[in-house]
Design a protein around this motif. Structure first.
Motif, PDB file in Angstrom:
ATOM      1  N   THR A   1       0.834  -1.191   0.000  1.00  0.00           N
ATOM      2  CA  THR A   1       0.000   0.000   0.000  1.00  0.00           C
ATOM      3  C   THR A   1       0.873   1.248   0.000  1.00  0.00           C
ATOM      4  O   THR A   1       2.019   1.216   0.454  1.00  0.00           O
ATOM      5  CB  THR A   1      -0.967   0.005   1.212  1.00  0.00           C
ATOM      6  N   SER A   2       0.337   2.331  -0.547  1.00  0.00           N
ATOM      7  CA  SER A   2       1.031   3.615  -0.549  1.00  0.00           C
ATOM      8  C   SER A   2       0.038   4.717  -0.861  1.00  0.00           C
ATOM      9  O   SER A   2      -0.892   4.511  -1.644  1.00  0.00           O
ATOM     10  CB  SER A   2       2.150   3.630  -1.588  1.00  0.00           C
ATOM     11  N   GLY A   3       0.266   5.866  -0.265  1.00  0.00           N
ATOM     12  CA  GLY A   3      -0.511   7.046  -0.602  1.00  0.00           C
ATOM     13  C   GLY A   3       0.255   7.961  -1.517  1.00  0.00           C
ATOM     14  O   GLY A   3      -0.269   8.967  -1.983  1.00  0.00           O
TER      15      GLY A   3
ATOM     16  N   VAL B   1       2.043   4.612  -7.107  1.00  0.00           N
ATOM     17  CA  VAL B   1       1.537   3.312  -7.550  1.00  0.00           C
ATOM     18  C   VAL B   1       2.720   2.620  -8.212  1.00  0.00           C
ATOM     19  O   VAL B   1       3.257   3.129  -9.196  1.00  0.00           O
ATOM     20  CB  VAL B   1       0.367   3.457  -8.546  1.00  0.00           C
TER      21      VAL B   1
ATOM     22  N   PRO C   1      -4.191   1.319  -2.922  1.00  0.00           N
ATOM     23  CA  PRO C   1      -3.812   2.715  -2.698  1.00  0.00           C
ATOM     24  C   PRO C   1      -4.381   3.230  -1.380  1.00  0.00           C
ATOM     25  O   PRO C   1      -5.480   2.837  -0.979  1.00  0.00           O
ATOM     26  CB  PRO C   1      -4.416   3.448  -3.902  1.00  0.00           C
TER      27      PRO C   1
ATOM     28  N   TYR D   1      -7.263   3.308   1.945  1.00  0.00           N
ATOM     29  CA  TYR D   1      -8.045   2.134   1.559  1.00  0.00           C
ATOM     30  C   TYR D   1      -9.197   1.986   2.541  1.00  0.00           C
ATOM     31  O   TYR D   1      -9.157   2.493   3.654  1.00  0.00           O
ATOM     32  CB  TYR D   1      -7.178   0.872   1.517  1.00  0.00           C
TER      33      TYR D   1
END
Length: 133
Positions: free
Chosen positions: A90-92, A95, A109, A112
């Motif tokens: 996951t990452s903000g 991508v 993303p 979530y």
């Protein structure tokens, strides 16, 4: 946390997140989905836990973490040392390119939702045979 769901029924999930409040929220979501969770504040701690916990079946890790190893490097290490473990990244902030994703890896993303996390778990479980107890 929703304690009305009873004991965890899914495999053990290692949540790797350097931000304490986000880690706490992720653990709560994992547990609300019916899974047991253990936590690590960075990738190096995650590797130490993986070395000592053969019962971990899924790693849910942030990509952007301080230190010598980010989530993508952790995913590569998991694929190399513990190939049966499933990985959700996951990452903000970014991508990851498909070429950087581990085999069988999923990406969520930030931010979530509970539904998105449960969908990822369902995808993993649908694609894998049941784990031996």
């Amino acid at each position: 946390m929703n304690h009305d769901k009873g004991p965890p029924t899914g495999p053990l999930v290692l949540v790797v997140e350097d931000e304490p409040l986000i880690r706490l929220s992720a653990i709560e979501m994992v547990e609300d989905a019916g899974y047991a969770a253990v936590e690590a504040h960075d990738a190096l701690e995650a590797v130490r836990i993986l070395d000592s916990r053969p019962d971990i079946r899924i790693v849910f890790t942030d990509i952007d973490m301080p230190g010598a190893m980010n989530g993508l490097l952790l995913a590569a290490a998991i694929r190399d040392r513990w190939p049966p473990i499933e990985i959700i990244l996951t990452s903000g902030a970014l991508v990851p390119a498909a070429a950087l994703m581990p085999d069988r890896g999923l990406f969520l993303p930030k931010p979530y939702t509970q539904t998105q996390l449960e969908t990822a778990f369902n995808q993993i479980e649908a694609a894998r045979p049941p784990y031996d107890a």
